[in-house]
Every structure is written in structure tokens, then in C-alpha cells.
Design a protein around this motif. Sequence first.
Motif, short mmCIF file in Angstrom:
data_model
loop_
_atom_site.label_atom_id
_atom_site.label_comp_id
_atom_site.label_asym_id
_atom_site.label_seq_id
_atom_site.Cartn_x
_atom_site.Cartn_y
_atom_site.Cartn_z
N GLU A 59 0.86 -1.18 0.00
CA GLU A 59 0.00 0.00 0.00
C GLU A 59 0.89 1.23 0.00
OE1 GLU A 59 -2.90 0.35 3.16
OE2 GLU A 59 -3.40 2.40 2.58
N ASN A 120 -4.45 4.98 -2.02
CA ASN A 120 -5.62 5.60 -1.37
C ASN A 120 -6.18 6.71 -2.24
OD1 ASN A 120 -6.03 4.73 1.66
ND2 ASN A 120 -3.82 4.72 1.27
N GLU A 152 -7.95 2.19 -3.29
CA GLU A 152 -8.50 1.99 -1.95
C GLU A 152 -9.37 3.18 -1.56
OE1 GLU A 152 -5.91 0.39 1.20
OE2 GLU A 152 -6.55 2.07 2.44
N ASP A 181 -11.73 0.29 2.38
CA ASP A 181 -10.87 0.48 3.54
C ASP A 181 -11.68 0.65 4.81
OD1 ASP A 181 -8.47 0.76 4.84
OD2 ASP A 181 -8.34 2.91 4.49
N LYS A 202 -10.83 -4.47 3.44
CA LYS A 202 -9.79 -4.30 4.46
C LYS A 202 -10.48 -4.18 5.81
CE LYS A 202 -5.91 -2.62 3.14
NZ LYS A 202 -4.81 -1.75 2.67
N GLU A 238 -6.20 -5.57 8.63
CA GLU A 238 -5.37 -4.36 8.77
C GLU A 238 -4.83 -4.19 10.18
OE1 GLU A 238 -6.35 -0.45 6.39
OE2 GLU A 238 -7.99 -0.98 7.73
MG MG Z 1 -5.01 1.94 3.85
#
Ligand code: MG
Length: 285
Positions: A59, A120, A152, A181, A202, A238
Motif C-alpha cells: 500500500e 488511497n 483503496e 478500507d 480491508k 489491517e
Molecule cells: Mg489503507
Amino acid sequence: EGKLQGKGRQVTYVDAMDQRSAEQSRLAADLRIALDTEQLYLHYQPIVTMPGGELFGVEALVRWTHPARGPIGPAVFIPAAERTGLIVPLGAWILEEACRQAVRWIEELGDAAPHTVTVNVSARQLREAGFAGEVAAVLERTGLPPEVLTVEVTETAVFDGGTALTELRAIAALGVKIALDDFGTGHSSLGLLRTCPADVLKVDKSFVDDVTEGGQQAVVVAALIGICEGMGLRAVAEGVETAEQAAELQRLGYRYAQGFHYGRPMPAEAIAAYRPAPARSRIAA
Ligand code: MG
Ligand code: C2E
Ligand code: MG
Ligand code: MG
């Protein structure tokens, strides 16, 4: 007298508001400069497969070293960038930089390159008409295969504006993967799964924390893996910080994780050298 006092309080309140927005605009002004002067850079955090801890993907997380104030975290400056609209050029830079790096890894590492690079994307970016077109243009410019990129987004970002879902569907149609997310923390996470194209969930750190602490949310973690399996989604846990959490997640059926236990966000060069912990201890033995 009461009137005066009231007035005084009001002035204080307005001052505090002014100070906060002044701080926000100072931050945004500095950020605008930062964007042009290479104060911004990306770190990459490993997303690994369990149980082995092998690198599956990364990420991208933006970093800012302010010339006077030192490092400032994205949790501080991303909201300022969103409020001022600066997130649009900033986000465009982040997306292109991450895609270029992904291509570099493929060239340098071949099969050992991260299979996916997650970027993101904030609500404000998703609301820009033509954002999907920009994603397509970046893929074209960099030569990155669409399926290597994961966008994301948070639930709130998707619900934020009318066009967000349209853009997201257009991005998915390119072959780009979509990750939701902080899943489970929003107001209608499950409802979102019906309307929103998603490939990855996530599972939020707050749920992961409860897995070993006997918290009530531990059942959520167990339920979400079932939902993901049933819907053909990849579940990524996560914020995994301990071996105990990792073991419990595996027991529940999780196969993908991200967190300090496996690796902190790190420079791109360190990703090329990333090895799972078990392999390291075998070498040491
Ligand atoms: Mg993230
Ligand atoms: P996020 O997308 O949920 O990213 C995960 C955050 O959790 C990152 O913080 C990461 O460093 C942190 N994290 C990962 N593993 C662990 C762990 O085991 N323990 C703990 N305590 N934390 C862990 P970071 O880098 O400070 O980013 C915070 C948030 O800022 C991100 O949350 C994301 O919403 C936003 N952000 C970061 N980079 C970008 C970017 O490039 N674009 C946009 N739009 N937002 C970004
Ligand atoms: Mg995120
Ligand atoms: Mg998150």
C-alpha cells in the motif's frame, strides 16, 4: 455584564475557529509548495500472505517532511488537502508516482514484484468528474497493467457524492481492483457490497485488535471472512501488530494481512529486499 461575558466567549470561539482555519490554510499553502519542491514522497507497506508472510502487495502511503516542522503525518495534512481541494493535484501525483514505482518493480524484480500496488483515493478525488479517465491516462502513460493497481476507498467516500459510484464503476471496468478500507466502521458497510464494485475488504484495525483481547468485535472478524469467501472477495486484516493476532486470524481463515508485525511503511528500495520473517530465521539458524 452577562451580555459582555457572552460576547467575550463568542469572540474567543471565533478566534479559535479563525486559528484553526488559519492553521489549515497555512498547512495547505505549505503543501502547495511541497508538491513542487520534492518534500513529498511515498512509503510502501507490505501486504502479505499468511501463514508464510510472503510479500503479496504493497500500500502506498504519502509522507511529508516539512522543511521547518519536520515530518507531518497524512492524518494531519490529507484532511487539509481535502478541504482546500489540493488533494486533487496531490492525489494525481501520488497515483502516478505509485504506478511508476509499480512498473519499476516489475522491470527489476519480475515475478518477485508486488502483485498489487494499492493507492488511497479520497472522497474529493472520486467526486471529480472524469477521475476514472485520469486513472486510465496514468495507466497508459506508465504502462502499468490495470490489474496490478488497487484503488483503496472508504465507505464514506463512496457515499459522499452522486458521481463517486459512477467513477468507481468506470475504474473497475478498466480492470483496476477496488478495495474498501476501514471496512465495518461505516454506517452501512454491508449495503455497500450490493452497489459498489469491490474486490478487497480491508478489515479495520479496531476489529483486529479485539481478536486477541476477547473483545466483542472478535465475532465481526469471524463473520467478515465468511462474507468475503461467499462473495469472492479478498479479506485483508489491517493493523496486525502481534504474532498472536496473526495466529488467531489464520485460525479464522484469513490469508492476507498488513501491519507492523509484518512491516512498517518503508521506502521503495526496502520493498525489493523484503523477506518474510520465517525465511530470515531459517537463514539465521
Ligand atoms: Mg489503507
Ligand atoms: P489507511 O488507508 O487506513 O492506512 C493505514 C494506516 O495505518 C497507515 O497510517 C499505516 O501506517 C497505519 N498502520 C499500518 N499498520 C499498522 C499497525 O500495525 N499498527 C498501527 N497502529 N498502524 C498501522 P498513515 O500512513 O499515517 O496513514 C493514515 C491515513 O492517511 C490512511 O489510512 C489514509 O486514510 C490517509 N492516507 C495516507 N496516505 C494517503 C494517500 O496517499 N492519499 C490519500 N488520499 N490518503 C492517504
Ligand atoms: Mg485507506
Ligand atoms: Mg484503513
